[in-house]
Design a protein around this motif. Structure first.
Motif, PDB file in Angstrom:
ATOM      1  N   ASN A  85       0.835  -1.211   0.000  1.00  0.00           N
ATOM      2  CA  ASN A  85       0.000   0.000   0.000  1.00  0.00           C
ATOM      3  C   ASN A  85       0.869   1.260   0.000  1.00  0.00           C
ATOM      4  O   ASN A  85       0.406   2.345   0.310  1.00  0.00           O
ATOM      5  N   ALA A  86       2.154   1.081  -0.310  1.00  0.00           N
ATOM      6  CA  ALA A  86       3.092   2.186  -0.521  1.00  0.00           C
ATOM      7  C   ALA A  86       3.348   3.029   0.727  1.00  0.00           C
ATOM      8  O   ALA A  86       3.840   4.157   0.635  1.00  0.00           O
ATOM      9  N   ILE A  87       3.042   2.466   1.900  1.00  0.00           N
ATOM     10  CA  ILE A  87       3.154   3.266   3.123  1.00  0.00           C
ATOM     11  C   ILE A  87       3.173   2.333   4.349  1.00  0.00           C
ATOM     12  O   ILE A  87       2.739   1.200   4.247  1.00  0.00           O
ATOM     13  N   TYR A  88       3.701   2.811   5.472  1.00  0.00           N
ATOM     14  CA  TYR A  88       3.487   2.105   6.739  1.00  0.00           C
ATOM     15  C   TYR A  88       2.109   2.535   7.227  1.00  0.00           C
ATOM     16  O   TYR A  88       1.936   3.670   7.662  1.00  0.00           O
ATOM     17  N   GLY A  89       1.154   1.644   7.164  1.00  0.00           N
ATOM     18  CA  GLY A  89      -0.213   2.016   7.525  1.00  0.00           C
ATOM     19  C   GLY A  89      -0.400   2.146   9.025  1.00  0.00           C
ATOM     20  O   GLY A  89      -0.742   3.202   9.550  1.00  0.00           O
ATOM     21  N   MET A  90      -0.117   1.072   9.741  1.00  0.00           N
ATOM     22  CA  MET A  90      -0.478   1.014  11.155  1.00  0.00           C
ATOM     23  C   MET A  90       0.169   2.107  11.991  1.00  0.00           C
ATOM     24  O   MET A  90      -0.440   2.657  12.901  1.00  0.00           O
ATOM     25  N   THR A  91       1.412   2.438  11.677  1.00  0.00           N
ATOM     26  CA  THR A  91       2.139   3.374  12.539  1.00  0.00           C
ATOM     27  C   THR A  91       1.932   4.831  12.150  1.00  0.00           C
ATOM     28  O   THR A  91       2.571   5.715  12.693  1.00  0.00           O
ATOM     29  N   GLY A  92       1.088   5.081  11.142  1.00  0.00           N
ATOM     30  CA  GLY A  92       0.712   6.463  10.867  1.00  0.00           C
ATOM     31  C   GLY A  92       1.284   7.056   9.595  1.00  0.00           C
ATOM     32  O   GLY A  92       1.416   8.278   9.485  1.00  0.00           O
ATOM     33  N   GLY A  93       1.633   6.228   8.634  1.00  0.00           N
ATOM     34  CA  GLY A  93       1.960   6.765   7.315  1.00  0.00           C
ATOM     35  C   GLY A  93       3.403   7.153   7.086  1.00  0.00           C
ATOM     36  O   GLY A  93       3.705   8.123   6.379  1.00  0.00           O
ATOM     37  N   GLN A  94       4.341   6.404   7.676  1.00  0.00           N
ATOM     38  CA  GLN A  94       5.753   6.661   7.373  1.00  0.00           C
ATOM     39  C   GLN A  94       6.117   6.056   6.011  1.00  0.00           C
ATOM     40  O   GLN A  94       5.380   5.235   5.473  1.00  0.00           O
ATOM     41  N   MET A  95       7.284   6.477   5.508  1.00  0.00           N
ATOM     42  CA  MET A  95       7.736   5.956   4.219  1.00  0.00           C
ATOM     43  C   MET A  95       8.020   4.451   4.315  1.00  0.00           C
ATOM     44  O   MET A  95       8.617   3.991   5.276  1.00  0.00           O
ATOM     45  N   ALA A  96       7.585   3.735   3.302  1.00  0.00           N
ATOM     46  CA  ALA A  96       7.908   2.307   3.192  1.00  0.00           C
ATOM     47  C   ALA A  96       8.911   2.149   2.055  1.00  0.00           C
ATOM     48  O   ALA A  96       9.102   3.073   1.258  1.00  0.00           O
ATOM     49  N   PRO A  97       9.530   0.977   1.904  1.00  0.00           N
ATOM     50  CA  PRO A  97      10.433   0.785   0.759  1.00  0.00           C
ATOM     51  C   PRO A  97       9.697   0.922  -0.571  1.00  0.00           C
ATOM     52  O   PRO A  97      10.329   1.084  -1.616  1.00  0.00           O
ATOM     53  N   THR A  98       8.384   0.842  -0.531  1.00  0.00           N
ATOM     54  CA  THR A  98       7.583   0.918  -1.764  1.00  0.00           C
ATOM     55  C   THR A  98       6.991   2.307  -2.007  1.00  0.00           C
ATOM     56  O   THR A  98       6.273   2.509  -2.986  1.00  0.00           O
ATOM     57  N   THR A  99       7.264   3.237  -1.106  1.00  0.00           N
ATOM     58  CA  THR A  99       6.776   4.610  -1.306  1.00  0.00           C
ATOM     59  C   THR A  99       7.393   5.175  -2.597  1.00  0.00           C
ATOM     60  O   THR A  99       8.598   4.993  -2.839  1.00  0.00           O
ATOM     61  N   LEU A 100       6.576   5.853  -3.395  1.00  0.00           N
ATOM     62  CA  LEU A 100       7.061   6.325  -4.699  1.00  0.00           C
ATOM     63  C   LEU A 100       7.947   7.564  -4.567  1.00  0.00           C
ATOM     64  O   LEU A 100       7.844   8.314  -3.588  1.00  0.00           O
ATOM     65  N   ILE A 101       8.800   7.777  -5.560  1.00  0.00           N
ATOM     66  CA  ILE A 101       9.588   9.017  -5.614  1.00  0.00           C
ATOM     67  C   ILE A 101       8.606  10.196  -5.688  1.00  0.00           C
ATOM     68  O   ILE A 101       7.635  10.168  -6.441  1.00  0.00           O
ATOM     69  N   GLY A 102       8.840  11.156  -4.835  1.00  0.00           N
ATOM     70  CA  GLY A 102       7.957  12.331  -4.792  1.00  0.00           C
ATOM     71  C   GLY A 102       6.790  12.172  -3.844  1.00  0.00           C
ATOM     72  O   GLY A 102       6.156  13.159  -3.467  1.00  0.00           O
ATOM     73  N   GLN A 103       6.512  10.944  -3.444  1.00  0.00           N
ATOM     74  CA  GLN A 103       5.349  10.712  -2.565  1.00  0.00           C
ATOM     75  C   GLN A 103       5.620  11.229  -1.162  1.00  0.00           C
ATOM     76  O   GLN A 103       6.686  10.975  -0.585  1.00  0.00           O
ATOM     77  N   LYS A 104       4.642  11.968  -0.630  1.00  0.00           N
ATOM     78  CA  LYS A 104       4.810  12.507   0.722  1.00  0.00           C
ATOM     79  C   LYS A 104       4.369  11.480   1.752  1.00  0.00           C
ATOM     80  O   LYS A 104       3.383  10.777   1.553  1.00  0.00           O
TER      81      LYS A 104
END
Ligand SMILES: Cc1ncc(C[n+]2csc(CCOP(=O)(O)OP(=O)(O)O)c2C)c(N)n1
Length: 475
Positions: A133-152
């Motif tokens: 899901n391109a994000i760490y969901g449970m912990t409140g939306g930190q960057m994951a290894p799958t977060t896209l370039i430019g994605q906040k």
């Protein structure tokens, strides 16, 4: 007339009961989250394939940590990133089970990246469902290894950059480069057509495991409106228009038609062979001419504790080896304090006529306490009816237990008299042998020099062992 019954798959619980007893009307997932849909697709497949009673789902750390509230199958919750390792252990010891490793992208592609690569590379017989899901969901939306370039995200408030965080990891493609995996596909859960594709992939991945063909991996692009801070509809559109452009859906590898079922090599350990491989036969081969009495039914759980340097570990090691020479199953588990000499040390020895499943001991049948802190630490754990052997020369106060046999052995003082403090452990070994009565003295006499090889101890240890036996007689 055809009747369609709409109901939960049997592999879901009728009611979703949370820890503490509260009932969930639906699921704990947010509106627009993909986990719920994927759960349903998996549960339907498990029910349709008739594998509910042999399926074990390993849930990760992350939003899907509570998968066990929903799936009425075997459930294990693994530490962050370790689901493939847990799945490996479970599957190898239960080759007929169906094992699912269910993981998020933080879990699988960050902290657990090595774990998944190694499991995939070994071709473990498991099915992995990877929710990206391109994000760490449970912990409140930190960057994951799958977060896209430019994605906040909360940890990339100005957007992910290649220079700072590197490129997003395409796990499906990485895993597809490995030799062992059978089937790797990426799907997305945006609309009925793609959900139908996901359903097909889920079923295929499980079928491959049912056919014992090996490792399969399904990456599922999935929404996390809360973490991504978008509405559910915008999340769905973002997956279609943006996320899936970098993480392209499709089959990345499929050798399911060409692979033969893999027959597990040694589903049951061949102990005879291990003895040879690990050279743990040497003692029984070298001890000659001793007639051993028949193995008797028993489980003895011995905790040996004292200062580092008192030989508590070697006492346990010697005992385990000698008992093994008497054809018992044994385990020896040392536990070191932070310091080797002077700190506390203990070991757990199990001796049984049956196979030992765990080397851990919570409630010993015998406690050998070589100093006061050790006695204090373990005295209350001893099973009622058990035995406490304590060094009465070093411990001034006898243990206060009326429901166990307490025997004071001045082991250190006696060892000193024989010539070295170091033999106190062998005095205790003699005391143990005497109270239990199943070890052959002749065997011990031959075995001890083979275990404790330093020649200067041979005579001393023999004398100390004898002395320990006498002290019990006299106590
Ligand atoms: C060893 C360890 N480190 C960190 C955490 C905190 N933690 C809980 S969930 C999570 C991230 C989960 O994200 P993801 O795997 O993407 O799953 P999602 O919640 O998005 O489904 C983290 C870092 C933890 N529980 N354990």
């Amino acid at each position: 007339m055809k009747t369609t019954i709409l109901q939960k798959p049997a592999s879901f619980y009728d009611e979703f009961t949370q820890k503490g007893g509260a009932q969930l009307a639906n699921t704990h997932y947010c509106p627009g989250c993909g986990h719920g849909i994927l759960h349903k697709l998996i549960a339907e497949a498990v029910s349709d394939f008739g594998i509910q009673d042999k399926t074990v789902l390993i849930s990760p750390v992350g939003c899907s940590v509570f998968a066990y509230y929903y799936f009425d199958v075997g459930n294990i919750q693994a530490a962050h990133g370790r689901a493939p390792a847990v799945a490996t252990g479970y599957k190898r010891s239960n080759p007929e089970s169906i094992v699912i490793s269910y993981q998020g992208d933080g879990d699988l592609a960050a902290i657990g990246a090595n774990e998944i690569l190694q499991a995939a590379n070994r071709g473990e017989q498991m099915t992995v469902f990877f929710v990206n899901n391109a994000i760490y969901g449970m912990t409140g939306g930190q960057m994951a290894p799958t977060t896209l370039i430019g994605q906040k995200s909360t940890t990339t408030p100005r957007g992910r950059t290649m220079q700072n965080e590197g490129y997003p990891l395409r796990m499906a493609e990485i895993i597809a480069t490995l030799e062992a995996p059978v089937y790797v596909e990426r799907v997305m859960m945006t609309d009925p057509k793609n959900i139908a594709r996901t359903r097909k992939a889920v079923r295929k991945a499980l079928k491959i495991q049912m056919e014992k063909k090996g490792f399969s991996f399904v990456e599922v692009l999935s929404g996390c409106p809360t973490g991504l801070k978008m509405t559910p509809v915008n999340t769905k559109n973002w997956i279609t228009d943006v996320l899936s452009k970098y993480f392209e859906p499709g089959v990345k590898k499929d050798e399911s038609e060409d692979r033969e079922p893999i027959i597990t090599l040694h589903p049951d350990p061949h102990f005879e062979e291990y003895h040879e491989l690990l050279d743990i036969r040497s003692l029984s081969d070298k001890v000659k001419g001793v007639k051993l009495s028949a193995v008797k039914e028993m489980v003895d759980e011995i905790k040996i504790a004292g200062f580092g340097g008192q030989g508590v570990l070697s006492l346990g090691y010697a005992l385990a080896n000698i008992a093994m020479g008497h054809n018992y199953k044994v385990s020896w588990l040392p536990s070191y304090g932070p310091e080797m000499r002077g700190g506390t040390a203990n070991c757990s020895v199990k001796i049984s006529d049956k196979r030992i499943s765990s080397p851990m001991i919570d409630n010993p049948t015998v406690l050998v306490a070589m100093n006061k802190p050790s006695l204090q630490k373990f005295v209350d754990d001893v099973q009622p009816g058990g035995v406490i052997l304590y060094d009465s020369g070093l411990i001034d106060e006898a243990p206060k237990r009326n429901d166990v046999t307490v025997i004071g052995i001045p082991a250190t003082a006696e060892a000193d008299k024989l010539g070295s403090t170091k033999a106190a452990n062998m005095v205790m070994l003699g005391a143990y042998a005497k109270i239990r009565g199943y070890l052959s003295n002749d065997y011990v006499k031959q075995a001890l020099p083979l275990i404790i090889k330093n020649k200067s101890f041979h005579k001393l240890n023999e004398d100390a062992f004898k002395r320990g036996m006498e002290l019990v007689k006299n106590s």
